[in-house]
Design a protein around this motif. Structure first.
Motif, short mmCIF file in Angstrom:
data_model
loop_
_atom_site.label_atom_id
_atom_site.label_comp_id
_atom_site.label_asym_id
_atom_site.label_seq_id
_atom_site.Cartn_x
_atom_site.Cartn_y
_atom_site.Cartn_z
N ARG A 1 0.84 -1.19 0.00
CA ARG A 1 0.00 0.00 0.00
C ARG A 1 0.89 1.25 0.00
NH1 ARG A 1 -2.77 -2.91 4.38
NH2 ARG A 1 -4.79 -3.69 3.67
N GLU A 2 0.26 2.39 -0.25
CA GLU A 2 1.01 3.64 -0.27
C GLU A 2 1.57 4.01 1.10
OE1 GLU A 2 -1.36 6.72 -1.92
OE2 GLU A 2 -1.39 5.87 -3.96
N ASP A 3 0.91 3.51 2.19
CA ASP A 3 1.37 3.85 3.53
C ASP A 3 2.50 2.94 4.02
OD1 ASP A 3 0.11 1.46 4.00
OD2 ASP A 3 -1.41 2.26 5.37
N GLY A 4 2.99 2.06 3.13
CA GLY A 4 4.10 1.20 3.48
C GLY A 4 3.69 -0.15 4.04
N THR A 5 2.41 -0.36 4.32
CA THR A 5 1.93 -1.66 4.77
C THR A 5 1.56 -2.52 3.56
OG1 THR A 5 -0.36 -0.90 4.93
CG2 THR A 5 1.04 -0.63 6.89
N ASN A 6 1.23 -3.77 3.80
CA ASN A 6 0.85 -4.68 2.72
C ASN A 6 -0.62 -5.05 2.83
OD1 ASN A 6 3.35 -4.89 1.43
ND2 ASN A 6 4.04 -6.48 2.86
N GLU A 7 -1.29 -5.04 1.70
CA GLU A 7 -2.64 -5.62 1.64
C GLU A 7 -2.49 -7.11 1.41
OE1 GLU A 7 -6.86 -5.34 -0.84
OE2 GLU A 7 -5.14 -4.11 -1.45
N GLU A 8 -3.18 -7.92 2.19
CA GLU A 8 -3.09 -9.38 2.08
C GLU A 8 -4.47 -9.96 1.84
OE1 GLU A 8 -1.14 -10.88 5.53
OE2 GLU A 8 0.75 -9.82 5.12
N VAL A 9 -4.54 -10.88 0.87
CA VAL A 9 -5.82 -11.50 0.51
C VAL A 9 -5.61 -13.01 0.42
CG1 VAL A 9 -7.68 -11.61 -1.19
CG2 VAL A 9 -6.43 -9.46 -0.84
N SER A 10 -6.55 -13.78 0.98
CA SER A 10 -6.53 -15.24 0.87
C SER A 10 -7.75 -15.69 0.10
CB SER A 10 -6.53 -15.88 2.26
OG SER A 10 -5.34 -15.56 2.95
N VAL A 11 -7.55 -16.66 -0.79
CA VAL A 11 -8.64 -17.17 -1.62
C VAL A 11 -8.63 -18.69 -1.55
CG1 VAL A 11 -9.64 -17.28 -3.93
CG2 VAL A 11 -8.42 -15.22 -3.19
#
Length: 298
Positions: A207-217
């Motif tokens: 993400r722009e704020d330096g964190t990560n978006e995480e998705v599980s499928v």
């Protein structure tokens, strides 16, 4: 201090390997009676039975199973020490037990082995191809190639190269079902599964704020297989979406029969590793194969 009965341990290891007192006796050039006495002697020293014996079957006891692994290591290290001492005076010779994943073994490893054997005519390779987890110590494997994220272990490992994972589908499938723009969109698609993968598909994106978006499928499609190659015809036929490594799908991507999707997201980041048992002592033939594979597969 009483020295260990190394001969009995070596004979025990041979019986385990050949699954028979008679076969072990033939292999090591001793009488069946000598082999049986050596195992009985070891059982007496240890104070426990190592085998369940019947007229038709020979099986390790629960006490014998972990001791069999120790015996294999003792015998392997003794052989390796002898061969290391002779290495300077002889070329690599003897049998190597090599394990590798099925698809990678067929497409990338097998052609290299032909080259290696041509250069080392006294070496024999016993190749075991399977995507299933292999306990290389328990199975007596000299060298293993493994693709994935390795857990900590006592095995000696060497990272050879990264493996790129692609999310792919056929153009025909995407034309009917639409192009997923986000991993969450995959919940509405047909997903083909690889049997040996653990859990859901996982995606990350910064993400722009330096964190990560995480998705599980989670996958629950009409086809799952323990070989990635087996999924490719279904993908090309437009039956769904799958996650597969570069060495399986790169050719189809170049040919245009499969299309990579969600390319701005990161899935797992496996690597190709070379593994050997813990002992630092290795026969000259094994050292030669390790050096060869490390050079060719980087």
């Amino acid at each position: 201090m009483r020295l260990p009965d190394l001969e009995a341990w070596a004979i025990f290891a041979s019986v385990v390997e050949h699954r028979s007192f008679s076969a072990a006796a033939t292999a090591i050039g001793l009488s069946k009676a000598t082999v049986s006495k050596a195992v009985s002697r070891l059982e007496t020293q240890l104070g426990q039975s190592l085998f369940h014996r019947t007229s038709r079957r020979l099986a390790l006891t629960e006490a014998g199973k972990p001791l069999a692994e120790h015996a294999r290591r003792l015998l392997a290290e003794a052989h390796a020490a002898e061969e290391a001492a002779r290495a300077g005076a002889s070329s690599p010779a003897g049998r190597i037990r090599l394990a590798a994943p099925m698809s990678f073994g067929v497409t990338h490893l097998a052609p290299l082995l032909a080259e290696f054997l041509a250069a080392h005519p006294k070496v024999q390779i016993e190749l075991h191809l399977s995507d299933a987890y292999v306990d290389i110590v328990a199975e007596g494997i000299d060298v293993a190639l493994r693709i994935g994220v390795l857990a900590d272990s006592s095995l000696r490992t060497r990272r050879l190269r990264d493996v790129t994972i692609h999310v792919v589908a056929a153009s025909a499938y995407l034309a009917v079902h639409g192009m997923p723009a986000h991993p969450a969109d995959l919940a509405g698609h047909v997903l083909l599964g690889y049997s040996y993968s653990n859990g859901p598909w996982r995606f990350t994106q910064p993400r722009e704020d330096g964190t990560n978006e995480e998705v599980s499928v989670r996958t629950d499609g009409p086809l799952s297989a323990n070989s990635g190659d087996a999924l490719v015809p279904a993908l090309i036929a437009g039956l769904g979406i799958a996650i597969l490594p570069d060495f399986i799908v790169d050719a189809a991507i170049r040919a245009g029969t499969l299309v990579p999707i969600l390319t701005d997201w990161t899935t797992i980041r496996p690597a190709l590793h070379l593994l050997t048992p813990p002992s630092p002592l290795r026969p000259a033939r094994v050292e030669a194969l390790i050096t060869f594979l490390a050079e060719r597969l980087r």
